[in-house]
Enzyme design. Structure first.
Site, PDB file in Angstrom:
ATOM      1  N   LYS A   1     106.807  29.848  79.100  1.00 35.52           N
ATOM      2  CA  LYS A   1     107.862  28.826  78.980  1.00 35.52           C
ATOM      3  C   LYS A   1     107.537  27.977  77.766  1.00 35.52           C
ATOM      4  CE  LYS A   1     111.126  27.656  81.928  1.00 35.52           C
ATOM      5  NZ  LYS A   1     111.856  28.727  82.563  1.00 35.52           N
TER       6      LYS A   1
HETATM    7  N1  GLU Z   1     115.068  30.350  81.416  1.00 39.55           N
HETATM    8  C1  GLU Z   1     115.428  31.336  82.398  1.00 39.55           C
HETATM    9  C2  GLU Z   1     114.526  31.229  83.599  1.00 39.55           C
HETATM   10  O1  GLU Z   1     113.945  30.205  83.849  1.00 39.55           O
HETATM   11  C3  GLU Z   1     115.495  32.737  81.818  1.00 39.55           C
HETATM   12  C4  GLU Z   1     114.228  33.275  81.245  1.00 39.55           C
HETATM   13  C5  GLU Z   1     114.419  34.580  80.516  1.00 39.55           C
HETATM   14  O2  GLU Z   1     115.501  35.133  80.556  1.00 39.55           O
HETATM   15  O3  GLU Z   1     113.435  35.043  79.904  1.00 39.55           O
HETATM   16  O4  GLU Z   1     114.436  32.124  84.403  1.00 39.55           O
END
Ligand code: GLU
Length: 425
Positions: free
Chosen positions: A115
């Site tokens: 993240k």
């Molecule tokens: N931000 C989204 C999540 O928290 C998607 C992450 C992604 O598609 O890599 O799942």
């Protein structure tokens, strides 16, 4: 500091503590090898950057903080969104990276969790400012991302356009187009069709199973959705297509309520034209926090973390909560809701549709072969509903709630992989 001195962790924060607390509880219950458990408590790599940012006025230079945390590199590249938010911090991003690891493992997507974030309020940025922040942040983390190492995606405060700028900056740097470095891009750049709707749609694919388990009909079920961004909006569309009555939705300007059901298409059109729900004519306007209290069968928190609290949990009327946001329910609220018999489909399972179609997007980019919308939606439905069944059967066999069962499934898969890889050197 010895490795057992855990009082000075760089990513220490209430959210990180809660993620680890949850992990510890489940690890104990599973009898997880403590050597493996200790490796999973901490991210494998955390990058903190600061960089200069000049507003359009060109007078002052601000210093912005940015983060990218990679929790687990055991099973493939790492994967997870980048958020732009005024209060994002290393601890939050580290907690969310850990949740991404479990999420990917629960749906069987071959990525570890990551993240990232930049501490900036995206609502205050012009388009040119947003582009400058995105490109400079991408340069700052360019050595830790890549199609085989770490693949960002949208999250709170970022969107397809931000991903396009990220892809362009990376591609300029390496000298050729690299669509697979990021997912959630516009389809014109190798983005996947149906990625934008994937998280919201994925949530609603699980509603029939949850409703069946609890014992009510999907047709006519009353649904309240906190948030009307990329997740909430498409959850609302999917719910109304399934014959539910979407009685309330909200955004940062407040909530709208209509007892006989909102016209979701007209709400979406209003937001396209006016950006916010404020002023929408065909519904009652109520304070944002009241969304959690409206009479409904299904509550979908689809905005941000920590919104279901010990204060509002006793008054929530829903029979089912499907968590669209990451970490929307505080641990103490979770306990109150469980005692009250509310069936919670946890974030790491419920909102995994986003990363699942991100995985499809990455596969399509790597293979340079694109799938049809029907193929994508069909495979998404299959993965989501199977993951739900697997988690429910663990919940039944172990006598635990869905969150614990989902974490058991995710942690078990990751721990197995770690044990067979062994330790280098
Ligand atoms: N931000 C989204 C999540 O928290 C998607 C992450 C992604 O598609 O890599 O799942």
């Amino acid at each position: 500091m010895t490795s057992s001195d855990r009082t000075m962790l760089e990513w220490e924060s209430p959210m990180y503590r809660e993620a680890v607390g949850q992990f510890d509880q489940v690890a104990r219950l599973m009898g997880l090898d403590e050597n493996v458990a200790d490796r999973l408590r901490f991210p494998q790599k955390a990058t903190v950057v600061t960089f200069p940012f000049r507003r359009d006025t060109y007078r002052d230079v601000e210093t912005l903080f940015g983060y990218r945390v990679q929790h687990l590199t055991t099973m493939g590249p790492t994967k997870g969104g980048i958020r732009f938010a005024p209060d994002v911090n290393l601890g939050e991003v580290a907690a969310l990276a850990m949740l991404m690891t479990w999420k990917c493992a629960i749906v069987g997507v071959p990525f570890g969790g990551a993240k990232g974030g930049v501490r900036v309020d995206p609502l205050e940025l012009s388009r040119a400012e947003l582009q400058r922040v995105t490109r400079r942040f991408t340069m700052e983390i360019i050595n830790v991302i890549g199609p085989e190492t770490d693949i960002p995606a949208p999250d709170m405060g970022t969107n397809e356009q931000v991903m396009a700028w990220l892809m362009d900056t990376y591609s300029q740097h390496v000298g050729h187009a690299v669509p697979a470095v990021v997912t959630g891009k516009p389809p014109a750049l190798g983005g996947s069709v149906a990625r934008r709707e994937a998280t919201g749609r994925g949530l609603m694919f699980l509603l029939p199973q949850a409703a069946h388990h609890v014992g009510f009909d999907v047709a006519g079920a009353r649904v309240a959705i906190h948030g009307f961004g990329n997740v909430g909006r498409y959850a609302a569309v999917a719910a109304s297509e399934m014959g539910c009555r979407v009685v309330a939705v909200s955004d940062i300007t407040g909530a709208i309520y209509r007892d006989d059901g909102l016209d979701v298409a007209s709400v979406a059109k209003w937001v396209d034209e006016h950006r916010f729900l404020e002023g929408y004519p065909d519904a009652d306007h109520i304070p944002g926090p009241d969304l959690f209290l409206v009479p409904c069968d299904v509550l979908v928190p689809a905005a941000t973390q920590g919104v279901i609290t010990r204060e509002n949990a006793p008054s929530i009327q829903a029979k089912v909560i499907i968590e669209g946001a990451n970490n929307p329910t505080n641990l103490d609220a979770d306990e109150i809701l469980r005692e009250r018999g509310v069936f919670i489909v946890p974030d790491v399972l419920a909102n995994a549709g986003g990363v699942t179609v991100s995985y499809f997007e990455w596969v399509q980019d790597v293979q340079k072969y694109f799938w049809t919308e029907n193929e994508i939606v069909g495979r998404l439905r299959e993965i989501m509903t199977r993951a739900f069944d697997d988690v429910l059967s663990i919940a039944n066999s172990e006598g635990v709630d869905m969150r614990t069962a989902a974490l058991i499934k995710g942690i078990r898969r990751v721990a197995d992989a770690k044990l067979v890889r062994g330790i280098f050197p």
